[in-house]
Design a protein around this motif. Sequence first.
Motif, PDB file in Angstrom:
ATOM      1  N   TYR A  45      87.968  37.780  40.847  1.00  0.00           N
ATOM      2  CA  TYR A  45      87.219  37.136  39.527  1.00  0.00           C
ATOM      3  C   TYR A  45      87.812  37.014  38.010  1.00  0.00           C
ATOM      4  CZ  TYR A  45      83.248  37.331  42.967  1.00  0.00           C
ATOM      5  OH  TYR A  45      82.180  36.985  43.848  1.00  0.00           O
TER       6      TYR A  45
ATOM      7  N   TRP B 261      77.347  38.233  42.464  1.00  0.00           N
ATOM      8  CA  TRP B 261      78.357  38.216  41.693  1.00  0.00           C
ATOM      9  C   TRP B 261      79.046  36.669  41.407  1.00  0.00           C
ATOM     10  CZ3 TRP B 261      81.978  42.219  44.518  1.00  0.00           C
ATOM     11  CH2 TRP B 261      81.504  43.495  44.387  1.00  0.00           C
ATOM     12  N   ASP B 262      78.708  35.916  42.552  1.00  0.00           N
ATOM     13  CA  ASP B 262      79.122  34.575  42.352  1.00  0.00           C
ATOM     14  C   ASP B 262      78.027  33.621  41.725  1.00  0.00           C
ATOM     15  OD1 ASP B 262      80.995  32.388  42.704  1.00  0.00           O
ATOM     16  OD2 ASP B 262      79.677  31.496  44.334  1.00  0.00           O
TER      17      ASP B 262
ATOM     18  N   SER C  91      84.048  33.873  48.408  1.00  0.00           N
ATOM     19  CA  SER C  91      83.845  34.377  47.094  1.00  0.00           C
ATOM     20  C   SER C  91      83.825  35.736  46.858  1.00  0.00           C
ATOM     21  CB  SER C  91      82.819  33.742  46.423  1.00  0.00           C
ATOM     22  OG  SER C  91      81.533  34.099  46.733  1.00  0.00           O
TER      23      SER C  91
ATOM     24  N   ASP D 149      81.772  37.931  47.643  1.00  0.00           N
ATOM     25  CA  ASP D 149      80.466  38.473  46.971  1.00  0.00           C
ATOM     26  C   ASP D 149      79.873  39.402  47.889  1.00  0.00           C
ATOM     27  OD1 ASP D 149      78.079  38.562  45.575  1.00  0.00           O
ATOM     28  OD2 ASP D 149      77.532  36.499  45.520  1.00  0.00           O
TER      29      ASP D 149
END
Length: 316
Positions: free
Chosen positions: A36, A80-81, A278, A280
């Motif tokens: 990230y 988070w994404d 991602s 996540d």
Amino acid sequence: MWAYIFRRVLYNIPVYLGIVLLVMALLRVNDPVYAYLGKNPTEEQIAQLRTDMGLDAPFLVQYVDFLGDIVTLSFDDRSWDQKRPVQDMIFDAIPPTMAITIPQLVITALLSIAAGLISAFYRGRWLDRGLVFAMVLGMSVSYLVYIILGQFFGAFWLSEKLGFELFAIEGYQAGVTNWFHYCALPVAIGVIVAMGYDTRFYRAVMVEESGKDYITTAVSKGVGKRRIMFVHMLKNAMIPIITRIMITLPFIITGSILLEMYFGIPGMGRTLINAVNSNDFPVIQAFAALFAAFFIVSLILTDVCYALVDPRVRLS
């Protein structure tokens, strides 16, 4: 019955806790912070993001906190994404998934059972051979081939012939009136693919049942062949039929990932795949917990359905 269900639930609690623990442990093999932050992050940025993600706490603390979310059904951690509460993402993804998986499951079961009975009834004749050929063809061709052909002929080619778009190639809109436009084509593709496997299974079940003693007894008593096949034999074949349906039942909640990805349907399968790509963790953990719970419930329901359709089965 309720005592049996209660015992089965108690037996499966350690299994469920182990599944959640294993999923969370495997996710944390690779640190997602660096993915990230990108290249050359500072130590302060790494520490701050790890705190924001909740990864600075000990693993057992994270595990207990997530179990609390499961018990209260409050997945209020933010993705988070997507930067959205996980529970909102789940609630938004459920209707599109159900719009394609429930019709697909019902239609596939009805057509496959009927085709299996007909194939067993006309065993060795041209109709049976034609159905067997269609089954093998449906099982042999890749799912992606059906999706590509369905999109081309069902959307592009048909739209040019009709002058308007009958089936959408991408997207989803809620509502009964929009279901046919957005969901009919992916449901039809899913039914065609699944029928190859299910019909062959049901045909094998019916052929095996046709050689049992109660069939011979019914024939000796003068009962018509159609009544034997479509009444007596179908009732006695309910155990494997229920087993087959219950095996596919957990996939209702996961959705058809390929259909959702290639038709742009924002269902649970597509949401999960995007979360995996991602890293996540909050979304992946919540979906894994829901899938595991639904799978365990389907196993318990399978035994209950056995007892309901077959008086010889006792839940003890």
